[in-house]
Write an enzyme that holds these catalytic residues in place. Structure first.
Site, PDB file in Angstrom:
ATOM      1  N   ASN A 260       0.878  -1.167   0.000  1.00  0.00           N
ATOM      2  CA  ASN A 260       0.000   0.000   0.000  1.00  0.00           C
ATOM      3  C   ASN A 260       0.916   1.219   0.000  1.00  0.00           C
ATOM      4  OD1 ASN A 260      -1.600   2.197   0.596  1.00  0.00           O
ATOM      5  ND2 ASN A 260      -2.722   1.205   2.232  1.00  0.00           N
TER       6      ASN A 260
ATOM      7  N   ARG B 215       6.042   1.332   2.573  1.00  0.00           N
ATOM      8  CA  ARG B 215       7.067   2.031   1.791  1.00  0.00           C
ATOM      9  C   ARG B 215       8.469   1.711   2.312  1.00  0.00           C
ATOM     10  NH1 ARG B 215       3.462   6.366   2.537  1.00  0.00           N
ATOM     11  NH2 ARG B 215       4.948   7.344   3.969  1.00  0.00           N
TER      12      ARG B 215
ATOM     13  N   ASN C  85       0.432   4.208   0.389  1.00  0.00           N
ATOM     14  CA  ASN C  85       0.076   5.232   1.370  1.00  0.00           C
ATOM     15  C   ASN C  85       0.510   4.875   2.784  1.00  0.00           C
ATOM     16  OD1 ASN C  85      -1.208   6.921  -0.537  1.00  0.00           O
ATOM     17  ND2 ASN C  85      -3.005   5.599  -0.473  1.00  0.00           N
ATOM     18  N   CYS C  86       1.087   3.699   2.960  1.00  0.00           N
ATOM     19  CA  CYS C  86       1.483   3.202   4.276  1.00  0.00           C
ATOM     20  C   CYS C  86       2.994   3.345   4.452  1.00  0.00           C
ATOM     21  CB  CYS C  86       1.073   1.733   4.405  1.00  0.00           C
ATOM     22  SG  CYS C  86       1.749   0.892   5.853  1.00  0.00           S
ATOM     23  N   GLY C  87       3.409   4.035   5.496  1.00  0.00           N
ATOM     24  CA  GLY C  87       4.823   4.239   5.759  1.00  0.00           C
ATOM     25  C   GLY C  87       5.583   2.939   5.952  1.00  0.00           C
TER      26      GLY C  87
END
Length: 116
Positions: free
Chosen positions: A9, A16, A11-13
Site C-alpha cells: 500500500n 514504503r 500510502n502506508c509508511g
C-alpha cells in the site's frame, strides 16, 4: 532474488519502508498494490497458509470498519473475514512479503530482512 512479491500500500509508511529495504538489498520485487488489484479467496487462503496465520491475525482494524462489521469478534469465522477482505481489500494488514524463504507480515518493516 527476482521471485519476491510485496503486497503493498503506497500510502502506508511501513509498506514504503519495507519496499525500500528490498530495493536497498538489490531486490526488484513484484509489487502488488492490493487495494487496486483486490484479493481472491484462493489468493488469501494461500497467503494465510504461507504466513501460518489466521485471518484474524492479518485483519487490519486501524482505519477500517472491521469493528463495526463485527470482524473483531473472536467468534467471527475465518471464512467471514476472508469474504469481507475480498469486498474491502483494506481490511488486510500490510505489507505482506513472499519470497522463496517464506512469507511474513512485515510489521515492523525490518522483518523483511529475515526473508532475503
Amino acid at each position: 532474488m527476482s521471485d519476491v512479491t510485496i503486497y503493498h500500500n503506497p500510502n502506508c509508511g511501513t509498506s514504503r519502508t519495507t519496499l525500500a529495504l528490498l530495493y536497498a538489498n538489490g531486490i526488484e520485487p513484484t509489487v502488488v498494490e492490493y487495494l487496486k488489484a483486490g484479493w481472491t479467496r484462493p489468493q488469501l487462503e494461500g497467503l494465510l497458509k504461507r504466513l501460518g496465520r489466521s485471518a484474524h491475525e492479518v485483519l487490519r482494524v486501524r482505519g477500517t470498519q472491521a469493528h463495526e462489521l463485527g470482524l473483531t469478534d473472536p467468534r467471527a469465522s475465518d471464512a467471514a473475514l476472508i469474504a469481507a477482505m475480498i469486498l474491502d481489500p483494506g481490511l488486510v494488514e500490510r505489507p505482506i512479503v513472499v519470497t522463496p524463504k517464506g512469507a511474513a507480515l512485515c510489521r515492523p518493516a525490518d522483518l523483511v530482512l529475515t526473508l532475503i
